[in-house]
Structures are given as C-alpha cells and as structure tokens.
Design a protein around this motif. Sequence first.
Motif, mmCIF file in Angstrom:
data_model
loop_
_atom_site.group_PDB
_atom_site.id
_atom_site.type_symbol
_atom_site.label_atom_id
_atom_site.label_comp_id
_atom_site.label_asym_id
_atom_site.label_seq_id
_atom_site.Cartn_x
_atom_site.Cartn_y
_atom_site.Cartn_z
ATOM 1 N N PHE A 62 0.818 -1.212 0.000
ATOM 2 C CA PHE A 62 0.000 0.000 0.000
ATOM 3 C C PHE A 62 0.852 1.261 0.000
ATOM 4 O O PHE A 62 1.726 1.443 0.856
ATOM 5 C CB PHE A 62 -0.933 0.041 1.211
ATOM 6 N N LYS A 63 0.594 2.119 -0.963
ATOM 7 C CA LYS A 63 1.122 3.478 -1.011
ATOM 8 C C LYS A 63 -0.024 4.365 -1.463
ATOM 9 O O LYS A 63 -0.658 4.080 -2.485
ATOM 10 C CB LYS A 63 2.309 3.574 -1.965
ATOM 11 N N ALA A 64 -0.285 5.419 -0.725
ATOM 12 C CA ALA A 64 -1.484 6.218 -0.959
ATOM 13 C C ALA A 64 -1.552 6.778 -2.378
ATOM 14 O O ALA A 64 -2.603 6.723 -3.029
ATOM 15 C CB ALA A 64 -1.560 7.348 0.061
ATOM 16 N N LYS A 65 -0.448 7.295 -2.872
ATOM 17 C CA LYS A 65 -0.457 7.892 -4.213
ATOM 18 C C LYS A 65 -0.750 6.837 -5.268
ATOM 19 O O LYS A 65 -1.528 7.070 -6.207
ATOM 20 C CB LYS A 65 0.885 8.562 -4.492
ATOM 21 N N GLU A 66 -0.141 5.673 -5.118
ATOM 22 C CA GLU A 66 -0.368 4.586 -6.066
ATOM 23 C C GLU A 66 -1.798 4.084 -5.969
ATOM 24 O O GLU A 66 -2.456 3.805 -6.981
ATOM 25 C CB GLU A 66 0.605 3.434 -5.780
ATOM 26 N N ALA A 67 -2.308 3.961 -4.747
ATOM 27 C CA ALA A 67 -3.686 3.510 -4.553
ATOM 28 C C ALA A 67 -4.679 4.464 -5.205
ATOM 29 O O ALA A 67 -5.648 4.032 -5.837
ATOM 30 C CB ALA A 67 -3.989 3.369 -3.065
ATOM 31 N N ALA A 68 -4.429 5.763 -5.068
ATOM 32 C CA ALA A 68 -5.311 6.764 -5.669
ATOM 33 C C ALA A 68 -5.355 6.608 -7.193
ATOM 34 O O ALA A 68 -6.423 6.720 -7.814
ATOM 35 C CB ALA A 68 -4.839 8.168 -5.289
ATOM 36 N N TYR A 105 -6.811 4.949 5.194
ATOM 37 C CA TYR A 105 -7.779 5.976 4.821
ATOM 38 C C TYR A 105 -7.289 7.367 5.210
ATOM 39 O O TYR A 105 -7.582 8.353 4.521
ATOM 40 C CB TYR A 105 -9.136 5.663 5.459
ATOM 41 N N ARG A 106 -6.544 7.449 6.302
ATOM 42 C CA ARG A 106 -5.960 8.749 6.660
ATOM 43 C C ARG A 106 -4.983 9.211 5.582
ATOM 44 O O ARG A 106 -5.015 10.365 5.150
ATOM 45 C CB ARG A 106 -5.240 8.647 8.013
ATOM 46 N N LYS A 107 -4.127 8.299 5.134
ATOM 47 C CA LYS A 107 -3.142 8.655 4.124
ATOM 48 C C LYS A 107 -3.802 8.987 2.793
ATOM 49 O O LYS A 107 -3.369 9.905 2.086
ATOM 50 C CB LYS A 107 -2.130 7.530 3.957
ATOM 51 N N LEU A 108 -4.850 8.260 2.438
ATOM 52 C CA LEU A 108 -5.558 8.580 1.200
ATOM 53 C C LEU A 108 -6.227 9.951 1.289
ATOM 54 O O LEU A 108 -6.190 10.729 0.325
ATOM 55 C CB LEU A 108 -6.613 7.512 0.907
ATOM 56 N N ALA A 109 -6.835 10.254 2.431
ATOM 57 C CA ALA A 109 -7.502 11.543 2.596
ATOM 58 C C ALA A 109 -6.511 12.701 2.516
ATOM 59 O O ALA A 109 -6.886 13.819 2.130
ATOM 60 C CB ALA A 109 -8.251 11.575 3.929
ATOM 61 N N GLU A 110 -5.249 12.436 2.886
ATOM 62 C CA GLU A 110 -4.218 13.473 2.837
ATOM 63 C C GLU A 110 -3.490 13.506 1.496
ATOM 64 O O GLU A 110 -2.682 14.418 1.249
ATOM 65 C CB GLU A 110 -3.195 13.232 3.953
ATOM 66 N N GLU A 111 -3.757 12.539 0.618
ATOM 67 C CA GLU A 111 -3.046 12.416 -0.653
ATOM 68 C C GLU A 111 -3.667 13.326 -1.725
ATOM 69 O O GLU A 111 -4.851 13.201 -2.054
ATOM 70 C CB GLU A 111 -3.101 10.949 -1.122
ATOM 71 N N PRO A 112 -2.895 14.267 -2.278
ATOM 72 C CA PRO A 112 -3.437 15.181 -3.300
ATOM 73 C C PRO A 112 -4.009 14.473 -4.526
ATOM 74 O O PRO A 112 -4.925 14.985 -5.174
ATOM 75 C CB PRO A 112 -2.214 16.028 -3.680
ATOM 76 N N ALA A 113 -3.481 13.274 -4.846
ATOM 77 C CA ALA A 113 -3.953 12.553 -6.034
ATOM 78 C C ALA A 113 -5.296 11.863 -5.808
ATOM 79 O O ALA A 113 -5.907 11.370 -6.765
ATOM 80 C CB ALA A 113 -2.905 11.515 -6.460
ATOM 81 N N PHE A 114 -5.764 11.837 -4.570
ATOM 82 C CA PHE A 114 -7.040 11.178 -4.271
ATOM 83 C C PHE A 114 -8.169 12.160 -4.563
ATOM 84 O O PHE A 114 -8.715 12.815 -3.667
ATOM 85 C CB PHE A 114 -7.068 10.720 -2.814
ATOM 86 N N LYS A 115 -8.528 12.235 -5.820
ATOM 87 C CA LYS A 115 -9.557 13.180 -6.252
ATOM 88 C C LYS A 115 -10.000 12.802 -7.662
ATOM 89 O O LYS A 115 -9.452 11.890 -8.275
ATOM 90 C CB LYS A 115 -9.005 14.609 -6.257
ATOM 91 N N GLY A 116 -11.004 13.493 -8.165
ATOM 92 C CA GLY A 116 -11.432 13.312 -9.541
ATOM 93 C C GLY A 116 -12.693 12.492 -9.687
ATOM 94 O O GLY A 116 -13.137 11.806 -8.765
#
Length: 535
Positions: free
Chosen positions: A249-255, A273-284
């Motif tokens: 698991f890596k948040a940017k890769e997961a996004a 989920y904390r890391k994903l919520a903080e990841e700029p790429a988790f959007k769109g």
Amino acid sequence: MNTDQGIFAYLSDWLDAPDKVLIEYYKRAFTQAEFLEIVLKTAGFLNKNGFVGSVAIMLPNIPEALFAIYGASASGLAANLINPRLPANTLRRILSKTGSKVIFLYDKLLPRHAEVLKELDVKPVLCSPLYYRRSLKALYLLTKRSATEDYFEKIYEYAPITPVAVDGSSAAAYIHSGGTTGEPKTVVISAKALNELERAVVTSVHPDPSTIPDDGGMLMMLPVFHGFGLGISAHTIACHIRMVLEPVFKAKEAAKLIRRHRITHMAGVPSMYRKLAEEPAFKGKGLSKVMRVFCGGDILSPEIKRKFDAILHRYGSDAEILEGYGLTETASVVTVNPVGAVKERSQGKPLNGNRIKITADGTELPPMTAGEIEVAPVSLMSGYFNDPAATANAVYTDSEGVKWLKTGDMGYVDSDGYLYFSERIKRSLKIAAINVFPSEIEAVSATVPGVSGACAARMKDSNGKPYIRLYVETAEGAVLDGAMKNAIKKKISSSVMRYAVPREIVETDSLKLTPLGKVDYTYYEALAAEKKSEI
C-alpha cells in the motif's frame, strides 16, 4: 452455493463467465478462464512433486499469491500464509511447526532465507512483483540470478489436474497471529469458514444481489497473508467482481489505481484511509464509482471518517466508510455498520448468521455495560495448529451447542445491538482505579489540528503508579509545541475523561506501523520503558 467444499471448488462454482476479467495487476489482466487454468497447473506442480499438508506462501499482493492459494486448495492442501517481512528465525519456526516443504517466495528474499530453506529441505518457487508489469518485465528476466533456480513461470509447463475433492472441514489456510492472548499462534481456517464468510458478508452488505455491479472491482490493498485480505479482499470478492492488486500500500499509487481501474469496493485500516484523505492525487470523477468502503483492524477516528467521506461525496460518490470488527480467529469480519445506518465510533452489527455478547466472569452483561467481547461467527476457526490447550482456552461450546470465541477484547453493545470496541484487555490499564483505554486516547488525539497520528504507551513512575505517555506524529508543517500539547490534553479531558490525559507528550518523526498498517503499540511501550528516566 454449497459452502461445504474446498475454497477452489466454491469459487469455481461462481466463475461462470470465462472471458470476464477476474484479476488486474497494473496493465496485466487475467480472465476467469486464465485464472482457472493457471491455478490447475499450479495444483499439477504441487501434485506432481508429491507435496503434502501445506504450501507456504510468502508473497505480497501479486497474481502468484492467488494462484498459489487456490492451487493449494485444488490439490487438497492448505495455504500457509506468511508475512514477507518476517525475519529468517521466525520463518524457520513457522516452517518447522507446520511442516511445509514448498514455499512460493518473493525472489528478493531468497538470499535472506536460503540457509533456512536448505536446512529444512524446503523447495522455493520464486516470484516477482515485476514480472507482469510490462515496462519492467524485460529487465526482470535479464536480472535473474540463475537459470537453475525455479521461478514461477516454470509452473506453466505443468499439465492442469482434476481438482482434488475435499469437504468444508478441510484446512484452507494457516494464518499466523498473536492469538486472543497476544502469544504467537497459527490459526487454522477451514474451507467452510471462508465460504460461509463470503455468504455472510455479501448478504449483509448487498442484501439485494442486483446492487453488485457487473463491472465492479475491489482494490486489494490489505495483504493477502492477513485474514482480512484473504477472507474479504480475495475470497469474498473473487466470487463476484474483479480483484485489483496493489503489492504494497502506497497512498499515491492507490489513488491512481482507484481511478484507473474503476474501483467500486475498498477494504482497509484507518491509517490507509488517513493517508488517502491526505493524498493530493485522491480526487477526480473516478471516485464516483466507489460504492462500498470497509474499515477494520483498529479504531477509526471520526475525524478521518468525516474527511475521507467528504472527499468521496465531493466527487460524486454517496459511499461512506463502514467500520467493522473481526479477528484472525474468525477469518476476519464479525460485525459491520449497515449501509445507511452507521453509528459513529461503533463497529456495527453482526453479519448474517453471527452472534455477539458481552460477558464478565462467564455472565452475559446487559446493553451499555463494558466487558469481554465474545463472538459466535459462521466463520470461526477450526482451532490453533497443534495446540488443543490454547484452542480450549479460547473457544467453548454453550448449552445450546453454539461455539463461542473469547476474544480478549473489551467493549459493549448498545440497545440496538451495535458493538463498541474499547481495547484489548491486556492493553487496558487502570489509573486511580478507573479503566483507561489507550485506543480512545489515540483516536481523540488524532482529531486535534496538526496531529497526524498518536500512540499511547503505559508507563510507571518511581512509586509504581501507572500513567500515559503519548507519542505524537505531527502533520507536515506542524510543530508539537506547548500550545499543541495543551490542545491535546484539553481535547482528551473533554472527550474521554481527565484520567486519560497523558502526563507526557513526545514527538516522533513517524509512527512505527505493523505490516497491516496499525500502530505498533508494543514497540512504543518497550521504547517508553527504555526511556523512562529521560523525561
């Protein structure tokens, strides 16, 4: 579907669309037909070489891990699932205990474990996370250590076999756990337990089967060597929709994977989920496909949930995190929050067919009264491997013939039957004769602006009186100064109670996590003990 059969046979009953994609690993997709063929070739390899008992699998989330798990089942063997991060001495102990004579191994680990494998006469089958990544496959093939070493692709030369017929009581998996008492144990999960888990989960979270999207996909970011990864992200999901694998698991890769592969289902732990919520790429707009998000393994901070859910809603998804509760001894999930009826800080209600109760000294307690959580799930373990005494200490049969597991966890249920987990019994402590739960302290601390995560460690002063030292990881740009410490203490005092306020608050660069992504509190308790005279 008949749950009283092996996990390969059970999954095969569901796979009725040969050309439909079942596994996606970066740009490589495996159809149902390809999956079945490779699994039966893997079983052919195991059968031809005369392996018995169990098959060790020490891999991240890559296709070979799934081929090996179901190949073991198709050949009548158990999958002995081992964390790739374990040291050589621990691997020696596990292999000696379980008797596995073949191991599917991440190839980079061979130098570390070659001596142990030779000593125990265990045959390695080497696998690489790079093999199916097209841009890296040529490099991978060129950098193999030796043509004489056995890499997984040699299995493609074996003929598929007719699956070995086994019943549901057969061992499907060995999972290595701390047990309900914290001592290392090997949990034996039967095929029927995993098959019943699939049925319980799906009928609980998708009571109307038509709501399961035909083109759906689960992002497998939990490790397959863990009960949650095996039971939910793999076996339950494979019966219905695609599995999209993320090796580590890596948040940017997961996004990126969530958007690229049209992910509809996710399962993770709070730190993910904390890391994903903080990841700029988790959007769109790709997030709009997400419809079910499950969380377990640790207490979920309401702040993390609100932040994560808000991002999903911003991009068109009406999903929210559904927190649940489970253990390795139950093949993972026992309870989960119902869709559309989530209660904050609760781990939800029992899955269909499961039962829970709260006890003290063998007596069932009324709602809103804290005690030990006991569970009677449809997916209860067969027991601890070759340890009948430990099994008897954890599992008992009541007067109605129902088998109950004493979890070693504290919590309570409310009048609606929702479970609220408080703490591991062995981790809770008393301050001024009042029960204090470190998990509550950590969850509340994480809601303070500037706090990225926290771990509460028990301490004793010079008079032997217990108190709490709180290790804090700050968010980028934040500083753990006097003002932040006061804010943390004030928040804990108002949200929990004054006895839970830490006497000491210490900053750490990054919290040490277990392989599943939970904060490793045992590390911080040991660290606190070592440094007790420094503060």
